[in-house]
Design an enzyme around this catalytic site. Structure first.
Site, short mmCIF file in Angstrom:
data_model
loop_
_atom_site.label_atom_id
_atom_site.label_comp_id
_atom_site.label_asym_id
_atom_site.label_seq_id
_atom_site.Cartn_x
_atom_site.Cartn_y
_atom_site.Cartn_z
N SER A 58 0.80 -1.22 0.00
CA SER A 58 0.00 0.00 0.00
C SER A 58 0.84 1.28 0.00
CB SER A 58 -0.94 0.01 1.21
OG SER A 58 -0.20 -0.16 2.41
N GLY A 96 -2.08 -4.23 1.01
CA GLY A 96 -2.22 -5.45 1.78
C GLY A 96 -1.25 -6.55 1.40
N ASN A 124 3.85 -5.44 5.87
CA ASN A 124 2.66 -6.17 6.32
C ASN A 124 3.03 -7.47 7.03
OD1 ASN A 124 0.62 -4.37 5.42
ND2 ASN A 124 0.94 -5.06 3.33
N ASP A 207 -4.74 6.66 10.19
CA ASP A 207 -4.39 5.33 10.68
C ASP A 207 -2.99 5.28 11.28
OD1 ASP A 207 -2.73 5.39 8.45
OD2 ASP A 207 -3.84 3.88 7.33
N HIS A 210 -0.08 5.04 6.99
CA HIS A 210 0.10 5.43 5.59
C HIS A 210 0.37 6.93 5.47
CE1 HIS A 210 -2.23 1.62 5.31
NE2 HIS A 210 -1.38 1.43 4.30
#
Length: 231
Positions: A58, A96, A124, A207, A210
């Site tokens: 991402s 993801g 991730n 979040d 990011h």
């Protein structure tokens, strides 16, 4: 009679010389025109652009941005264009994506030629607590596949770090994976892609993971200082 004959011969030779000179001049003009046409065609046909592939998750994809071109890969393309470099950027980021998913996906992506390969995966894995040994194995296999398919391609590895949520030992081992792989494979290393952005709330989305558009500008700079000399 002899004088007349000589005069006719002189006239004939003069006419012949004139014709030959005229033909020679036309051939030179044609040759010059052909040469000019060839040069014009050469100028009209630009050299084929080389390809830079950013292969990641991402962060590469530009998750949460209004325009994906605001992500660091798109900003690298703008920098390249401003400098007149003959490269095109392909953003192969998938939100993801884990190293395992990337290892499965890379074979399909390698069907298209590439000249520079930037590998940005692993974040991730770290957030999910996937064993470091597995992350390292997958990253190595991706690098191996790229080298096997395009041995002359430049390879770049974007390093990642994670907070010590999974324990300090895990975080330390995870960080070391990138330096170890870069040294083993003799590839260009971006020590920490999120340098200057990770943990900075104003440069990250809600979040906290990011980057914002401003954050991506810093990521682009982190990448550029490492790849500019190989372009």
């Amino acid at each position: 009679m002899i004088a007349v004959r000589h005069f006719k011969t002189f006239v004939t030779l003069s006419l012949l010389a004139t014709v030959l000179f005229s033909c020679g001049g036309e051939k030179k003009e044609e040759a010059a025109q052909d040469a000019g046409s060839t040069q014009t065609a050469a100028k009209a046909t630009p050299a084929k652009k080389k390809t830079i592939v950013f292969f990641g998750n991402s962060l590469t994809a530009g998750y949460g941005l209004d325009d994906p071109s605001q992500a660091f890969a798109g900003l690298i393309q703008k920098r390249i264009d401003s400098l007149g470099l003959n490269y095109k950027v392909i953003n192969a980021g998938v939100s993801g994506e884990t190293t395992s998913g990337g290892n499965s996906r890379i074979d399909w992506l390698l069907k298209q030629p590439l000249d520079v390969f930037v590998l940005e995966l692993g974040g991730n894995d770290g957030l999910r607590g996937i064993p470091v040994s597995e992350t390292k194995k997958n990253l190595q296999e991706i690098l191996d596949k790229v080298k096997a398919k395009y041995p002359d391609a430049k390879r770049v590895l974007a390093g990642m770090q994670i907070p010590p949520n999974m324990g300090q030992k895990y975080a330390t081992e995870f960080k070391e994976v990138y330096a170890d792989l870069a040294e083993k494979n003799d590839v260009t290393l971006i020590p920490f892609l999120l340098e200057g952005v990770g943990g900075e709330s104003k440069l990250n989305q809600s979040d906290g993971i990011h980057p914002t558009a401003e954050g991506h500008k810093i990521l682009a700079e982190n990448v550029w200082i490492r790849i500019k000399d190989i372009l």
